[in-house]
Write an enzyme that holds these catalytic residues in place. Structure first.
Site, PDB file in Angstrom:
ATOM      1  N   GLU A 292       0.812  -1.229   0.000  1.00  0.00           N
ATOM      2  CA  GLU A 292       0.000   0.000   0.000  1.00  0.00           C
ATOM      3  C   GLU A 292       0.838   1.270   0.000  1.00  0.00           C
ATOM      4  O   GLU A 292       0.414   2.308  -0.507  1.00  0.00           O
ATOM      5  CB  GLU A 292      -0.958   0.011   1.192  1.00  0.00           C
ATOM      6  CG  GLU A 292      -2.103  -0.985   1.083  1.00  0.00           C
ATOM      7  CD  GLU A 292      -1.749  -2.371   1.609  1.00  0.00           C
ATOM      8  OE1 GLU A 292      -0.556  -2.639   1.882  1.00  0.00           O
ATOM      9  OE2 GLU A 292      -2.673  -3.192   1.755  1.00  0.00           O
TER      10      GLU A 292
ATOM     11  N   PHE B  26     -11.536  -7.530  13.674  1.00  0.00           N
ATOM     12  CA  PHE B  26     -10.473  -7.979  12.776  1.00  0.00           C
ATOM     13  C   PHE B  26     -10.126  -6.866  11.784  1.00  0.00           C
ATOM     14  O   PHE B  26     -10.997  -6.298  11.147  1.00  0.00           O
ATOM     15  CB  PHE B  26     -10.919  -9.242  12.023  1.00  0.00           C
ATOM     16  CG  PHE B  26      -9.886  -9.702  11.020  1.00  0.00           C
ATOM     17  CD1 PHE B  26      -8.643 -10.158  11.433  1.00  0.00           C
ATOM     18  CD2 PHE B  26     -10.157  -9.660   9.664  1.00  0.00           C
ATOM     19  CE1 PHE B  26      -7.681 -10.558  10.520  1.00  0.00           C
ATOM     20  CE2 PHE B  26      -9.208 -10.066   8.734  1.00  0.00           C
ATOM     21  CZ  PHE B  26      -7.967 -10.512   9.160  1.00  0.00           C
ATOM     22  N   GLN B  27      -8.864  -6.571  11.637  1.00  0.00           N
ATOM     23  CA  GLN B  27      -8.343  -5.525  10.757  1.00  0.00           C
ATOM     24  C   GLN B  27      -8.938  -4.154  11.060  1.00  0.00           C
ATOM     25  O   GLN B  27      -9.183  -3.357  10.162  1.00  0.00           O
ATOM     26  CB  GLN B  27      -8.531  -5.904   9.279  1.00  0.00           C
ATOM     27  CG  GLN B  27      -7.652  -7.098   8.889  1.00  0.00           C
ATOM     28  CD  GLN B  27      -7.494  -7.284   7.393  1.00  0.00           C
ATOM     29  OE1 GLN B  27      -8.401  -6.984   6.630  1.00  0.00           O
ATOM     30  NE2 GLN B  27      -6.340  -7.789   6.966  1.00  0.00           N
TER      31      GLN B  27
ATOM     32  N   LYS C 226     -17.466  -0.591   6.150  1.00  0.00           N
ATOM     33  CA  LYS C 226     -17.915  -1.499   5.097  1.00  0.00           C
ATOM     34  C   LYS C 226     -19.422  -1.406   4.838  1.00  0.00           C
ATOM     35  O   LYS C 226     -19.877  -1.475   3.693  1.00  0.00           O
ATOM     36  CB  LYS C 226     -17.536  -2.943   5.458  1.00  0.00           C
ATOM     37  CG  LYS C 226     -17.768  -3.900   4.299  1.00  0.00           C
ATOM     38  CD  LYS C 226     -17.187  -5.279   4.553  1.00  0.00           C
ATOM     39  CE  LYS C 226     -17.375  -6.148   3.309  1.00  0.00           C
ATOM     40  NZ  LYS C 226     -16.827  -7.497   3.501  1.00  0.00           N
TER      41      LYS C 226
ATOM     42  N   MET D  78      24.603   8.339   2.379  1.00  0.00           N
ATOM     43  CA  MET D  78      24.490   9.564   3.173  1.00  0.00           C
ATOM     44  C   MET D  78      24.755   9.274   4.647  1.00  0.00           C
ATOM     45  O   MET D  78      25.387  10.072   5.343  1.00  0.00           O
ATOM     46  CB  MET D  78      23.111  10.199   2.977  1.00  0.00           C
ATOM     47  CG  MET D  78      23.006  11.617   3.514  1.00  0.00           C
ATOM     48  SD  MET D  78      24.226  12.739   2.807  1.00  0.00           S
ATOM     49  CE  MET D  78      23.273  13.490   1.487  1.00  0.00           C
TER      50      MET D  78
END
Lengths: 575, 163
Positions: free
Chosen positions: A51, A113-114, A163, A483
């Site tokens: 993502e 969940f999630q 949802k 760096m």
């Protein structure tokens, strides 16, 4: 009257808003939306492999086009993976709308969940965020999200969508809202005329002025007007790292960009100036060095669309809150009307001084490699500039290669220099380059990266195979986190704690395994031919694994806590 | 210097957390904070007292103004204003203490709003300094509990903070 489910409203709204591509990754809470995407053909979804890449793709697209990038992720880990990309966009004021699935409303707060409170997680790194409370409000909320993301000082907006708001059985009337009004949000417009007059008076009197442009000129599409202003005044022009391209860098009036790794002449000019006219930059710590020693003899005019950027880090004599275009237009007409002109005699002396500074560095910017030595990263960037005739969209990751790219690729147009300047996000470059190439297939899009940064997002090689995204990748491979290593050389007696990359993959084999083209370049004499070959393969992703000197440092480098002019010029020289 | 910043903001979920989050995110200081809906149920009024030099206060007001949920704000300390805070104090009060606590309360124009054989609960309204002084004046008496609302404020005269 048209009845649509929440999910269909989302895809329909995006189509009505003119969104062609969205970038994302499906998951449970977003599945109604994904089904809606499947049932239409106006909005195309690009399936990334992580993502974070979706947010950087949207971000790259936004930087190159000025339009908002759109991301779709699921709840929980989908949304938290997007956080780095949201923060990256926030720090560089990039317009972005991130749609996050969320668990069903009745489960929120139950550690379902999630489930993640993504509104809470992203609160400090968004311009604003919304949570959908009812499916019928989706079109209006999305319109507000786009409006906020793209106006004023742009930024990312998160929309959290439980949802059940997108359930296919729940249908409501859909009308595309052409306009929205928010009583508490009015982006600024024109600057205060009195203040602009004051600024112009200072410009006409100045003896050692500098015009200092920032990323705001690019975001505000004011590069052309800024260039016109610079030409009218004949002032030396510098930019911040984010402002690169706002004024043609190959023009004699350009002194390069300023700051920690900015050019010698830009930093000298700033330090000795008597007037700094800053438009659309925010004087951050990498630009100013020690603010207490910043431009001791200069009056400062600061134009910004965000009042909170003015006076935040340095004192300002003439603050002007307004859009870059409107303020510059007004400055131009005031200059036209004015009976006096900039002080030509003083400017001649000033230019002579600047030319002397510039001449003192010619041919000494870096030490070319001796025969038998590894290539210098700087010469690779110069080769990219030549091979692309200075016309490419150049995207970078973060580290030494980023600074070399900024120093040795000369940009004559805005929106071509694409880098994570504020947050400094390693892994940004590859997906950002993909987002640009996808939307500008005719343009050359080059990623200049390092083996450290590239490995943070290299899974996207797979996305490029799936959607045919032929970016060109120049990997400045110095087998170390350059760096970090440089700072360890300078500040930690060369104790290279964890800055050495052991077990590097064979990038050629890796890239080829995804069906792309890769070449390993170890000798300077092979460089130009490899470049030519790479850029000739128009429809292929080509990865050049270029081995460069791991001992090289980025110079100039401002001395910590010093003034603008205090710089290390090489491993042995100091101002 | 101490400032009282009064904010009209959308009466919506999350608005308060944005304001409070801004203070911690940007390392600004909150001394007191109170918030409640106004006569217009779509608006809440939040009052915060903070401490900082002019540069910090300027940043605080600018950053607050940038929040989309913030409709309007005023730094009350920039002009003539009235500030009040409400405090309720539970004090141990037995024997001779009872008369003394009652007297002190009257001097400060507080009210005893609840009584038990051993405890007084006192309500006091005023500027923050007065409430501090009252606590000091109670001196040796055992304070059992102190609850303060935080400062609320309003401009003097015709000036109003409204839409």
């Amino acid at each position: 009257m048209e009845l649509l489910s929440g999910a269909d409203m989302i895809t329909r709204f995006l189509a009505d808003e003119g969104v062609e591509y969205i970038y994302g990754y499906p998951g449970g809470a977003a599945l109604h939306i994904y089904d809606a995407i499947h049932r239409q053909d106006k909005v195309h979804h690009i399936l990334v492999r992580h993502e974070q890449a979706a947010t950087h793709m949207a971000d790259g697209y936004a930087r190159a086009t000025g339009k908002p990038g759109v991301v779709l992720v699921t709840s929980g880990p989908g949304a938290t993976n997007a956080v780095t990309g949201i923060a990256t966009a926030y720090m560089d004021s990039i317009p972005m709308v991130v749609l996050c699935g969320q668990v069903m409303s009745h489960l929120i707060g139950e550690d379902a969940f999630q489930e993640t409170d993504i509104i809470g997680v992203t609160r400090p790194i968004v311009k604003h965020s919304f949570s959908i409370k009812h499916p019928a409000e989706i079109p209006e909320v999305l319109k507000k999200a786009f409006h906020i993301a793209t106006t004023g000082r742009p930024g990312p907006v998160v929309v959290d969508i439980p949802k059940d708001m997108t359930a296919p059985t729940e249908k409501y009337e859909y009308v595309y809202p052409k306009k929205v009004k928010l009583r508490s949000y009015t982006p600024v417009g024109r600057g205060h005329t009195g203040q602009i007059k004051k600024a112009v008076e200072l410009m006409l009197k100045a003896k050692r002025p500098v015009l200092y442009g920032g990323g705001g000129l690019i975001l505000g599409q004011a590069a052309e007007l800024f260039t016109e202003l610079a030409r009218k005044l004949n002032f030396p022009v510098t930019t911040s790292l984010m402002g690169i391209g706002a004024f043609p860098q190959t023009d004699k009036q350009s002194v390069g960009w300023l700051g920690m790794h900015g050019s010698y002449e830009a930093n000298q000019a700033m330090h000795h100036s008597d007037l700094v006219v800053c438009i659309g930059a925010r004087f951050d710590d990498r630009a100013t060095n020690n603010t207490a020693k910043f431009c001791p003899t200069a009056r400062i005019v600061h134009v910004d669309v965000d009042p909170s950027s003015i006076g935040k880090t340095v004192r300002v004599d003439v603050p002007i809150v307004g859009t870059a275009t409107s303020v510059i237009e007004e400055m131009l007409s005031l200059l036209d009307e004015s009976r006096s002109a900039p002080d030509a005699a003083a400017l001649t002396d000033w230019w002579k001084q600047i030319d002397d500074w510039r001449a003192s560095r010619v041919g000494r910017l870096y030490e070319p490699a001796q025969p038998g030595e590894p290539m210098k990263p700087q010469q690779v960037v110069e080769a990219v500039w030549k091979a692309t005739k200075g016309q490419a969209y150049v995207v970078t990751d973060v580290g030494q290669h980023q600074m070399y790219a900024a120093q040795y690729y000369k940009f004559d147009k805005p929106n071509r220099w694409i880098t994570s300047g504020g947050l400094g996000t390693m892994g940004f470059g590859f997906p950002a380059a993909m987002g640009i190439k996808l939307n500008k297939p005719q343009e050359e899009v080059v990623l200049i990266t390092g083996e450290g940064s590239f490995q943070m997002m290299m899974q996207e090689l797979s996305t490029c195979s799936q959607f045919g995204i032929p970016v060109k990748i120049i990997n400045l491979n110095n087998q170390s986190l350059g760096m970090v290593r440089q700072w360890q050389d300078l500040n930690y007696n060369s104790r290279h704690a964890q800055s050495y990359m052991q077990s590097l993959p064979d990038f050629k084999m890796l890239v080829e395994s995804y069906g792309h083209v890769a070449m390993k370049v170890e000798k300077a004499e092979d460089l130009d031919a490899a470049m030519e070959k790479a850029f000739a393969l128009k429809d292929k992703l080509v990865f050049l694994d270029v081995y460069v000197d791991p001992r090289e440092h980025v110079y100039p480098m401002q001395v910590p806590q010093g003034s603008m002019k205090d710089m290390l010029l090489s491993k042995t020289e100091r101002t | 210097m101490r400032h009282i910043i009064s904010i009209l903001m959308e009466n919506e979920a999350g608005a308060l957390s944005r304001v409070v989050g801004l203070f911690s995110q940007r390392n600004f200081n909150i001394e007191t904070l109170n918030v409640a809906p106004t006569d217009d149920p779509t608006l809440s009024r939040l009052t915060v007292t903070t401490v900082g030099d002019d540069r910090v206060i300027e940043q605080i007001t600018k950053q607050l103004n940038k929040l989309i949920d913030v409709v309007k704000l005023v730094d009350l300390t920039e002009g003539q204003h009235i500030e009040r805070e409400l405090m309720m104090v539970k004090v141990k009060a037995v024997g001779a203490q009872r008369a003394e606590v009652k007297r002190t309360t009257e001097i400060f124009r507080g009210q005893i709003i609840d009584v038990t054989p051993s405890v007084y609960t006192i309500q006091l309204t005023g500027e923050a300094g007065k409430l501090d002084a009252f606590i000091q004046a109670l001196g040796a008496n055992t304070l059992l509990e102190v609850v303060r609302t935080g400062v609320s404020g309003i401009s003097r005269g015709e000036k109003v903070l409204s839409l």
